[in-house]
Design an enzyme around this catalytic site. Structure first.
Site, PDB file in Angstrom:
ATOM      1  N   ARG A 268      69.436   2.456  44.558  1.00 32.90           N
ATOM      2  CA  ARG A 268      69.422   3.021  42.930  1.00 32.90           C
ATOM      3  C   ARG A 268      69.539   2.164  41.950  1.00 32.90           C
ATOM      4  NH1 ARG A 268      72.973   7.039  46.643  1.00 32.90           N
ATOM      5  NH2 ARG A 268      71.498   8.140  47.689  1.00 32.90           N
TER       6      ARG A 268
ATOM      7  N   LYS B 151      65.200  22.839  61.158  1.00 31.59           N
ATOM      8  CA  LYS B 151      66.014  24.274  60.712  1.00 31.59           C
ATOM      9  C   LYS B 151      65.092  25.362  59.811  1.00 31.59           C
ATOM     10  CE  LYS B 151      70.002  24.348  62.759  1.00 31.59           C
ATOM     11  NZ  LYS B 151      71.536  23.735  62.350  1.00 31.59           N
TER      12      LYS B 151
ATOM     13  N   GLY C 249      65.109  15.820  51.210  1.00 34.54           N
ATOM     14  CA  GLY C 249      65.415  15.094  52.805  1.00 34.54           C
ATOM     15  C   GLY C 249      64.880  14.566  53.622  1.00 34.54           C
TER      16      GLY C 249
ATOM     17  N   GLY D 168      69.183  16.678  48.380  1.00 35.06           N
ATOM     18  CA  GLY D 168      70.326  17.517  47.668  1.00 35.06           C
ATOM     19  C   GLY D 168      69.631  18.376  46.819  1.00 35.06           C
TER      20      GLY D 168
HETATM   21  P1  AMP Z   1      65.709  18.121  57.349  1.00 37.98           P
HETATM   22  O1  AMP Z   1      66.674  17.616  57.526  1.00 37.98           O
HETATM   23  O2  AMP Z   1      65.957  19.489  57.970  1.00 37.98           O
HETATM   24  O3  AMP Z   1      64.356  17.804  57.220  1.00 37.98           O
HETATM   25  O4  AMP Z   1      65.753  18.427  59.140  1.00 37.98           O
HETATM   26  C1  AMP Z   1      64.799  16.929  59.923  1.00 37.98           C
HETATM   27  C2  AMP Z   1      65.641  16.698  61.160  1.00 37.98           C
HETATM   28  O5  AMP Z   1      64.748  17.410  61.709  1.00 37.98           O
HETATM   29  C3  AMP Z   1      64.862  15.043  61.334  1.00 37.98           C
HETATM   30  O6  AMP Z   1      66.228  14.359  62.400  1.00 37.98           O
HETATM   31  C4  AMP Z   1      63.878  15.273  62.541  1.00 37.98           C
HETATM   32  O7  AMP Z   1      64.295  14.811  63.914  1.00 37.98           O
HETATM   33  C5  AMP Z   1      64.710  16.854  63.049  1.00 37.98           C
HETATM   34  N1  AMP Z   1      63.570  17.190  63.716  1.00 37.98           N
HETATM   35  C6  AMP Z   1      62.372  17.435  63.835  1.00 37.98           C
HETATM   36  N2  AMP Z   1      60.948  17.806  64.413  1.00 37.98           N
HETATM   37  C7  AMP Z   1      62.268  17.680  65.392  1.00 37.98           C
HETATM   38  C8  AMP Z   1      61.675  19.125  66.561  1.00 37.98           C
HETATM   39  N3  AMP Z   1      60.658  19.397  67.403  1.00 37.98           N
HETATM   40  N4  AMP Z   1      63.183  19.180  67.520  1.00 37.98           N
HETATM   41  C9  AMP Z   1      64.683  18.653  66.735  1.00 37.98           C
HETATM   42  N5  AMP Z   1      64.631  18.344  65.493  1.00 37.98           N
HETATM   43  C10 AMP Z   1      63.079  17.784  65.074  1.00 37.98           C
END
Ligand code: AMP
Length: 395
Positions: free
Chosen positions: A35, A197, A353, A376
């Site tokens: 950074r 999610k 992310g 974010g």
């Molecule tokens: P995000 O912060 O929404 O980008 O989510 C990232 C997280 O999603 C990471 O920590 C991954 O381990 C998780 N992830 C990705 N694929 C899967 C999956 N098939 N089942 C559970 N968690 C997942």
């Protein structure tokens, strides 16, 4: 867009909001100076013009004054990265800061103490912002990581510099890169949306649908779609209350002529662990007791051509649980496809992310056109929101 290029800083004191919220070890050594390095081009330009630089940042989440969050710990590293001596003011406002600024000569750099030692910073207090504003002639915002917060130093301060405010190079680059992907993009445009999610990505999906040709869906949110489409997902994660929404997204995509690519096969595991037993299964037929933790080989083969033929690629969210070696292949392979497409002239932006963590972990960062520095903040830009820190400079 007002940038550094619009100003000659000769004889001027630039007060720059940077994001020097860097990790420290037990001995208060900086363990990752990324950074600080990211702010160097902005600081260099101002010093080269013959101006002086006043740096302000937060570090951690202190409750009042807490010695362990003092920015004095990063003075030596900042000087090393910038290649010039760095002075330190043990307060960010008031007499101590004002005296340090009065002594500051052209070509010199001063770092102010942690802004968050004052609760007024995060509250966006106008009087506090005015005290900060008093220290500089020109306000520069180069802190993308906090641009989505209406804090005193990121947003409120700008009103005290109606004509003398601009974006630093880092922040300008973030805005430019996102524009290149969503507004001035070369077609076909592909968005890869993974992560855990649907609920955390829904606003992004809705905002980008109007601007893309292909949407690749992966990660944990796959299963909300697959279950909604009648598939058996075993123990895979799923948001049952978002299944209707998933179907709605598919409908909207169809209406907008966006091609959706869902995985066709999965690496399924009998536990959420590197020691789990695994098997490749059809995504619509995951056995009871098994969960899909990474996309399978057929899915990757199908993605290959989509990515190869894309001229613009946005990547947000991993395709699997990349933190566990056993389920990192999908994310690594996708990263390599994007790297190859980028080499062949596509513009690729990774941001918002965990995909940023993934490209760094797998050494793919230099092979992408741009990797965003603000999790974010980038997510909110992808959602189509106007960030207060950006609006404050533009208005
Ligand atoms: P995000 O912060 O929404 O980008 O989510 C990232 C997280 O999603 C990471 O920590 C991954 O381990 C998780 N992830 C990705 N694929 C899967 C999956 N098939 N089942 C559970 N968690 C997942």
């Amino acid at each position: 867009m007002k940038t550094l290029a619009d100003f000659n800083f000769e004889g001027k004191k630039a007060i720059i909001r940077v994001d020097f919220n860097v990790p420290l070890d037990d001995q208060f050594n900086v363990t990752d100076a990324n950074r600080i390095e990211a702010a160097k081009p902005t600081i260099d330009k101002i010093l080269k013009d013959g101006g002086s630089v006043i740096l302000m940042s937060h570090l951690g989440r202190p409750k009042g004054v807490e010695a362990k969050y003092s920015l004095k710990h990063i003075v030596a590293k900042t000087a090393e990265v910038l290649g010039v001596p760095v002075k330190f003011a043990s307060d960010c406002i008031g007499e101590i800061a004002e005296n340090a600024v009065a002594d500051l000569q052209s070509g010199e750099v001063l770092l102010l103490e942690n802004l968050r030692f004052y609760a007024e910073e995060e509250k966006g207090d106008v009087a506090f912002a005015e005290k900060l504003a008093k220290l500089g002639d020109i306000y520069v915002n180069d802190a993308f990581g906090t641009a989505h917060r209406a804090h005193a130093s990121t947003t409120i301060i700008a009103q005290f510099f109606p004509e003398h405010k601009c974006f630093g190079m880092l922040l300008a680059k973030e805005i430019e890169s996102l524009n290149k992907v969503l507004n001035n993009s070369e077609k076909p445009v592909t968005a890869v949306l993974g992560g855990s999610k649907v609920s955390s990505k829904i606003t992004v999906i809705e905002n980008v649908l109007d601007k893309i040709d292909h949407m690749i869906i992966g990660g944990g949110m796959t299963f909300t779609f697959i279950k909604a489409l009648g598939g058996k997902i075993g123990n895979s994660i799923c948001e049952d209350d978002k299944m209707a929404l998933a179907l709605e997204i598919l409908e909207k995509a169809k209406a907008k002529n966006v091609q959706i690519h869902l995985p066709v096969d999965m690496v399924a595991a009998d536990a959420f662990s590197n020691e789990a037993n695994t098997q490749i299964v059809d995504v619509y037929n995951i056995p009871e007791g098994w969960q899909g933790l990474d996309v399978g080989p057929k899915s990757l083969e199908a993605l290959k051509d989509v990515i190869k033929n894309s001229k613009t690629i946005l990547w947000n969210g991993p395709l699997g649980v990349f933190e566990l070696d056993k389920f990192a292949d999908g994310t690594i392979t996708l990263g390599n496809f994007i790297a190859e497409a980028t080499k062949n002239g596509a513009f690729s932006l990774v941001g918002g992310g965990d995909s940023v963590a993934a490209v760094k972990q797998f050494g793919l960062e230099p092979k992408m056109s741009y990797v965003s520095t603000g999790g974010g903040a980038m997510l909110e830009m992808l959602e189509g929101k106007t960030l207060p820190g950006i609006a404050a400079i533009e208005n």
